[in-house]
Scaffold this active site. Structure first.
Site, PDB file in Angstrom:
ATOM      1  N   ASN A  13       0.871  -1.177   0.000  1.00 13.78           N
ATOM      2  CA  ASN A  13       0.000   0.000   0.000  1.00 13.78           C
ATOM      3  C   ASN A  13       0.909   1.228   0.000  1.00 13.78           C
ATOM      4  OD1 ASN A  13      -1.796   2.040   0.461  1.00 13.78           O
ATOM      5  ND2 ASN A  13      -2.424   1.360   2.505  1.00 13.78           N
ATOM      6  N   TRP A  14       1.021   1.836  -1.146  1.00 12.51           N
ATOM      7  CA  TRP A  14       1.915   2.995  -1.256  1.00 12.51           C
ATOM      8  C   TRP A  14       1.347   4.230  -0.572  1.00 12.51           C
ATOM      9  CZ3 TRP A  14       4.275   3.278  -6.928  1.00 12.51           C
ATOM     10  CH2 TRP A  14       5.130   2.179  -7.105  1.00 12.51           C
ATOM     11  N   LYS A  15       0.076   4.194  -0.191  1.00 13.02           N
ATOM     12  CA  LYS A  15      -0.593   5.374   0.374  1.00 13.02           C
ATOM     13  C   LYS A  15      -0.384   6.562  -0.577  1.00 13.02           C
ATOM     14  CE  LYS A  15      -0.142   3.210   4.830  1.00 13.02           C
ATOM     15  NZ  LYS A  15      -0.020   3.326   6.263  1.00 13.02           N
ATOM     16  N   HIS A  91      -9.392   0.954   5.141  1.00 11.93           N
ATOM     17  CA  HIS A  91      -8.110   1.224   5.791  1.00 11.93           C
ATOM     18  C   HIS A  91      -8.353   2.192   6.954  1.00 11.93           C
ATOM     19  CE1 HIS A  91      -4.050   2.515   6.572  1.00 11.93           C
ATOM     20  NE2 HIS A  91      -3.643   1.438   5.923  1.00 11.93           N
ATOM     21  N   GLU A  93      -6.801   4.671   7.896  1.00 12.63           N
ATOM     22  CA  GLU A  93      -6.624   6.090   7.542  1.00 12.63           C
ATOM     23  C   GLU A  93      -7.873   6.631   6.861  1.00 12.63           C
ATOM     24  OE1 GLU A  93      -2.873   5.580   5.522  1.00 12.63           O
ATOM     25  OE2 GLU A  93      -1.988   5.005   7.446  1.00 12.63           O
ATOM     26  N   GLU A 163      -4.878  -4.894  10.709  1.00 13.52           N
ATOM     27  CA  GLU A 163      -3.883  -3.840  10.878  1.00 13.52           C
ATOM     28  C   GLU A 163      -4.172  -3.076  12.165  1.00 13.52           C
ATOM     29  OE1 GLU A 163      -2.059  -2.661   6.807  1.00 13.52           O
ATOM     30  OE2 GLU A 163      -3.813  -1.432   7.136  1.00 13.52           O
ATOM     31  N   GLY A 169       2.785   2.534  10.715  1.00  9.64           N
ATOM     32  CA  GLY A 169       3.690   3.667  10.527  1.00  9.64           C
ATOM     33  C   GLY A 169       4.433   4.090  11.782  1.00  9.64           C
ATOM     34  N   SER A 208       3.858  -1.823  10.273  1.00 10.55           N
ATOM     35  CA  SER A 208       5.315  -1.816  10.479  1.00 10.55           C
ATOM     36  C   SER A 208       5.977  -3.152  10.131  1.00 10.55           C
ATOM     37  CB  SER A 208       5.663  -1.384  11.906  1.00 10.55           C
ATOM     38  OG  SER A 208       5.219  -0.061  12.133  1.00 10.55           O
ATOM     39  N   GLY A 229       3.091  -1.027   4.206  1.00  8.62           N
ATOM     40  CA  GLY A 229       3.078   0.399   3.902  1.00  8.62           C
ATOM     41  C   GLY A 229       4.472   0.873   3.522  1.00  8.62           C
ATOM     42  N   GLY A 230       5.150   1.501   4.455  1.00  9.03           N
ATOM     43  CA  GLY A 230       6.444   2.139   4.187  1.00  9.03           C
ATOM     44  C   GLY A 230       7.440   1.246   3.464  1.00  9.03           C
TER      45      GLY A 230
END
Ligand code: 13P
Length: 246
Positions: A13-15, A91, A93, A163, A169, A208, A229-230
Protein backbone atom coordinates in the site's frame (compact mmCIF):
# COMPACT_ATOMS: atom_id res chain seq x y z
CA UNK A 1 1.68 -26.88 9.60
CA UNK A 2 0.40 -24.00 7.51
CA UNK A 3 -2.58 -24.72 5.33
CA UNK A 4 -1.40 -25.06 1.73
CA UNK A 5 -4.83 -24.14 0.33
CA UNK A 6 -3.91 -20.53 1.16
CA UNK A 7 -1.38 -19.13 -1.28
CA UNK A 8 0.74 -16.45 0.45
CA UNK A 9 -0.29 -12.91 -0.40
CA UNK A 10 1.73 -9.71 -0.08
CA UNK A 11 0.30 -6.32 -1.00
CA UNK A 12 2.10 -3.00 -1.00
CA UNK A 13 0.00 0.00 0.00
CA UNK A 14 1.92 3.00 -1.26
CA UNK A 15 -0.59 5.37 0.37
CA UNK A 16 0.01 8.92 -0.96
CA UNK A 17 3.59 8.20 -1.97
CA UNK A 18 5.32 7.44 -5.23
CA UNK A 19 6.29 9.07 -8.51
CA UNK A 20 6.63 8.18 -12.17
CA UNK A 21 10.17 7.12 -11.35
CA UNK A 22 9.09 4.69 -8.63
CA UNK A 23 6.38 3.27 -10.90
CA UNK A 24 8.90 2.66 -13.68
CA UNK A 25 11.35 1.05 -11.31
CA UNK A 26 8.69 -1.38 -10.02
CA UNK A 27 7.48 -2.21 -13.53
CA UNK A 28 11.03 -2.97 -14.67
CA UNK A 29 12.57 -4.51 -11.57
CA UNK A 30 10.10 -6.09 -9.17
CA UNK A 31 10.90 -9.78 -9.20
CA UNK A 32 7.89 -12.04 -9.41
CA UNK A 33 7.62 -15.00 -7.13
CA UNK A 34 5.38 -17.79 -8.40
CA UNK A 35 4.70 -18.91 -4.82
CA UNK A 36 3.24 -15.57 -3.71
CA UNK A 37 0.38 -13.37 -4.94
CA UNK A 38 1.97 -9.92 -5.19
CA UNK A 39 -0.15 -6.78 -5.48
CA UNK A 40 0.87 -3.13 -5.61
CA UNK A 41 -1.68 -0.49 -4.61
CA UNK A 42 -0.37 2.89 -5.78
CA UNK A 43 -2.13 6.25 -5.79
CA UNK A 44 -4.90 6.03 -8.40
CA UNK A 45 -3.16 8.21 -10.98
CA UNK A 46 -0.50 5.51 -11.39
CA UNK A 47 -2.88 2.56 -11.73
CA UNK A 48 -2.97 2.44 -15.52
CA UNK A 49 0.80 2.69 -15.79
CA UNK A 50 1.32 -0.13 -13.32
CA UNK A 51 -1.32 -2.33 -14.87
CA UNK A 52 1.10 -3.22 -17.68
CA UNK A 53 3.33 -4.91 -15.09
CA UNK A 54 3.29 -8.62 -14.49
CA UNK A 55 2.19 -8.29 -10.87
CA UNK A 56 -1.39 -7.46 -9.89
CA UNK A 57 -2.55 -3.95 -9.10
CA UNK A 58 -5.06 -2.66 -6.58
CA UNK A 59 -6.73 0.63 -5.69
CA UNK A 60 -6.58 2.14 -2.20
CA UNK A 61 -10.26 3.08 -1.96
CA UNK A 62 -13.43 3.26 -4.05
CA UNK A 63 -16.75 5.04 -3.97
CA UNK A 64 -19.82 3.05 -3.06
CA UNK A 65 -21.61 4.81 -5.94
CA UNK A 66 -21.45 3.89 -9.61
CA UNK A 67 -21.31 7.46 -10.96
CA UNK A 68 -22.53 10.98 -10.36
CA UNK A 69 -21.73 14.16 -8.48
CA UNK A 70 -19.00 12.87 -6.18
CA UNK A 71 -16.06 15.17 -6.78
CA UNK A 72 -12.71 13.54 -6.14
CA UNK A 73 -14.06 10.00 -5.92
CA UNK A 74 -13.42 6.98 -8.16
CA UNK A 75 -16.03 4.42 -9.08
CA UNK A 76 -15.41 0.70 -9.03
CA UNK A 77 -16.10 0.59 -12.78
CA UNK A 78 -13.27 3.06 -13.37
CA UNK A 79 -11.00 1.09 -11.08
CA UNK A 80 -11.77 -2.11 -12.98
CA UNK A 81 -11.11 -0.33 -16.30
CA UNK A 82 -7.72 0.81 -15.08
CA UNK A 83 -6.61 -2.80 -14.74
CA UNK A 84 -7.13 -3.44 -11.03
CA UNK A 85 -8.10 -6.76 -9.58
CA UNK A 86 -8.10 -5.64 -5.92
CA UNK A 87 -9.36 -2.70 -3.85
CA UNK A 88 -8.20 -1.85 -0.34
CA UNK A 89 -11.28 -0.95 1.69
CA UNK A 90 -11.72 0.28 5.25
CA UNK A 91 -8.11 1.22 5.79
CA UNK A 92 -7.85 2.89 9.21
CA UNK A 93 -6.62 6.09 7.54
CA UNK A 94 -9.92 6.21 5.63
CA UNK A 95 -11.97 5.22 8.68
CA UNK A 96 -10.28 7.79 10.93
CA UNK A 97 -9.49 10.69 8.58
CA UNK A 98 -12.50 10.39 6.26
CA UNK A 99 -15.08 9.21 8.80
CA UNK A 100 -15.78 5.90 7.08
CA UNK A 101 -18.12 3.90 9.30
CA UNK A 102 -18.30 0.11 9.55
CA UNK A 103 -21.55 0.31 7.57
CA UNK A 104 -20.08 2.39 4.76
CA UNK A 105 -17.10 0.04 4.49
CA UNK A 106 -19.53 -2.89 4.35
CA UNK A 107 -21.46 -1.29 1.48
CA UNK A 108 -18.20 -0.74 -0.38
CA UNK A 109 -17.24 -4.40 0.12
CA UNK A 110 -20.57 -5.44 -1.36
CA UNK A 111 -20.25 -3.11 -4.36
CA UNK A 112 -16.67 -4.27 -4.97
CA UNK A 113 -17.63 -7.93 -5.07
CA UNK A 114 -20.57 -7.14 -7.34
CA UNK A 115 -18.09 -5.44 -9.71
CA UNK A 116 -16.07 -8.67 -9.80
CA UNK A 117 -13.15 -7.13 -7.90
CA UNK A 118 -11.58 -8.46 -4.71
CA UNK A 119 -11.73 -6.35 -1.55
CA UNK A 120 -8.71 -6.23 0.72
CA UNK A 121 -10.80 -5.46 3.79
CA UNK A 122 -8.83 -3.75 6.56
CA UNK A 123 -9.79 -4.09 10.20
CA UNK A 124 -7.94 -3.38 13.43
CA UNK A 125 -8.11 -1.56 16.74
CA UNK A 126 -6.66 1.69 18.08
CA UNK A 127 -4.27 1.70 21.02
CA UNK A 128 -6.84 2.60 23.68
CA UNK A 129 -8.96 -0.39 22.68
CA UNK A 130 -5.97 -2.72 22.91
CA UNK A 131 -5.03 -1.30 26.30
CA UNK A 132 -8.54 -1.73 27.64
CA UNK A 133 -8.79 -5.33 26.46
CA UNK A 134 -11.45 -4.72 23.81
CA UNK A 135 -9.65 -5.99 20.72
CA UNK A 136 -11.86 -8.97 19.95
CA UNK A 137 -15.12 -7.03 20.39
CA UNK A 138 -13.82 -4.20 18.21
CA UNK A 139 -12.69 -6.46 15.38
CA UNK A 140 -15.87 -8.53 15.63
CA UNK A 141 -18.03 -5.41 15.18
CA UNK A 142 -16.06 -4.52 12.04
CA UNK A 143 -16.55 -8.03 10.63
CA UNK A 144 -20.20 -8.28 11.70
CA UNK A 145 -21.08 -5.10 9.78
CA UNK A 146 -19.72 -6.66 6.58
CA UNK A 147 -21.50 -9.96 7.17
CA UNK A 148 -24.77 -8.11 7.83
CA UNK A 149 -24.50 -6.24 4.52
CA UNK A 150 -23.04 -8.98 2.33
CA UNK A 151 -23.90 -12.29 3.99
CA UNK A 152 -21.26 -14.96 4.49
CA UNK A 153 -20.49 -15.06 0.78
CA UNK A 154 -18.09 -12.12 1.10
CA UNK A 155 -15.57 -14.38 2.85
CA UNK A 156 -14.76 -16.44 -0.22
CA UNK A 157 -14.42 -13.31 -2.37
CA UNK A 158 -12.18 -11.23 -0.10
CA UNK A 159 -8.76 -10.90 1.45
CA UNK A 160 -8.79 -9.59 5.02
CA UNK A 161 -6.00 -7.53 6.57
CA UNK A 162 -5.62 -7.15 10.32
CA UNK A 163 -3.88 -3.84 10.88
CA UNK A 164 -3.73 -2.70 14.49
CA UNK A 165 -3.74 1.09 14.24
CA UNK A 166 -1.04 1.50 16.89
CA UNK A 167 1.34 -0.51 14.70
CA UNK A 168 0.79 1.46 11.47
CA UNK A 169 3.69 3.67 10.53
CA UNK A 170 4.98 3.64 14.10
CA UNK A 171 7.77 1.06 13.86
CA UNK A 172 5.91 -0.70 16.72
CA UNK A 173 5.01 -4.00 15.06
CA UNK A 174 2.61 -6.36 16.80
CA UNK A 175 4.57 -9.38 18.00
CA UNK A 176 3.96 -12.52 15.95
CA UNK A 177 2.06 -13.90 18.97
CA UNK A 178 -0.15 -10.81 19.30
CA UNK A 179 -0.93 -10.87 15.58
CA UNK A 180 -1.57 -14.63 15.51
CA UNK A 181 -3.97 -14.35 18.46
CA UNK A 182 -6.18 -11.90 16.55
CA UNK A 183 -5.84 -13.77 13.25
CA UNK A 184 -6.99 -16.97 14.96
CA UNK A 185 -9.95 -15.08 16.41
CA UNK A 186 -10.86 -13.67 12.98
CA UNK A 187 -10.69 -17.11 11.38
CA UNK A 188 -12.83 -18.55 14.17
CA UNK A 189 -15.44 -15.83 13.65
CA UNK A 190 -15.48 -16.47 9.90
CA UNK A 191 -15.65 -20.23 10.45
CA UNK A 192 -18.94 -19.78 12.27
CA UNK A 193 -20.37 -18.29 9.04
CA UNK A 194 -18.74 -20.53 6.41
CA UNK A 195 -16.14 -23.04 7.51
CA UNK A 196 -14.77 -23.86 4.09
CA UNK A 197 -14.46 -20.21 3.01
CA UNK A 198 -12.82 -19.38 6.35
CA UNK A 199 -10.24 -22.12 5.82
CA UNK A 200 -9.23 -20.66 2.47
CA UNK A 201 -9.47 -16.87 3.02
CA UNK A 202 -6.09 -15.14 3.19
CA UNK A 203 -5.58 -13.15 6.41
CA UNK A 204 -2.84 -10.54 6.12
CA UNK A 205 -1.05 -8.73 8.89
CA UNK A 206 -0.21 -5.03 8.43
CA UNK A 207 1.58 -2.55 10.66
CA UNK A 208 5.31 -1.82 10.48
CA UNK A 209 6.15 -5.01 8.62
CA UNK A 210 9.71 -4.76 7.33
CA UNK A 211 12.42 -6.88 5.75
CA UNK A 212 13.62 -7.93 9.19
CA UNK A 213 10.40 -8.97 10.93
CA UNK A 214 8.32 -10.38 8.06
CA UNK A 215 9.55 -13.95 8.28
CA UNK A 216 8.61 -14.42 11.95
CA UNK A 217 5.17 -12.91 11.40
CA UNK A 218 4.43 -14.96 8.28
CA UNK A 219 5.54 -18.15 10.03
CA UNK A 220 2.44 -18.00 12.23
CA UNK A 221 -0.26 -20.44 11.28
CA UNK A 222 -3.05 -17.95 10.54
CA UNK A 223 -0.90 -15.20 9.01
CA UNK A 224 -0.98 -15.70 5.24
CA UNK A 225 1.00 -12.65 4.21
CA UNK A 226 1.13 -8.92 4.73
CA UNK A 227 -0.21 -5.51 3.80
CA UNK A 228 2.91 -3.40 3.67
CA UNK A 229 3.08 0.40 3.90
CA UNK A 230 6.44 2.14 4.19
CA UNK A 231 8.55 -0.89 3.29
CA UNK A 232 6.62 -1.35 0.02
CA UNK A 233 8.22 1.82 -1.33
CA UNK A 234 11.67 0.25 -1.30
CA UNK A 235 11.92 -2.42 -3.95
CA UNK A 236 14.68 -4.40 -2.17
CA UNK A 237 12.81 -4.48 1.14
CA UNK A 238 9.51 -5.34 -0.55
CA UNK A 239 11.20 -8.16 -2.47
CA UNK A 240 12.67 -9.53 0.78
CA UNK A 241 9.21 -9.41 2.36
CA UNK A 242 7.68 -11.27 -0.61
CA UNK A 243 10.42 -13.90 -0.30
CA UNK A 244 9.69 -14.24 3.42
CA UNK A 245 6.09 -15.12 2.55
CA UNK A 246 7.01 -17.92 0.17
P1 13P B 1 3.26 0.58 7.56
O1 13P B 1 3.80 -0.70 6.99
O2 13P B 1 3.96 1.80 7.04
O3 13P B 1 3.21 0.54 9.06
O4 13P B 1 1.76 0.73 7.06
C1 13P B 1 0.91 -0.35 7.16
C2 13P B 1 -0.34 -0.05 6.44
O5 13P B 1 -1.10 0.81 6.82
C3 13P B 1 -0.60 -0.80 5.20
O6 13P B 1 -1.90 -0.60 4.76
Amino acid sequence: MKDSIRKPFVAGNWKMNGSNELVESFVSNLALNPDVDIVICPPAVYLSKLSSASFEVGAQNASEFASGAHTGELSLGMIAESGCKYVILGHSERRENHAESNELVARKVKATIEMGLIPILCIGEPLNVRESGGVFDFVKAQLDAVAKECGAQYIKNSVIAYEPIWAIGTGKTASPEQAQEVHAFIRKELTALDASAAASVRLLYGGSVNAGNAKDLFAKIDIDGGLIGGASLKIEDFTTICLAAS
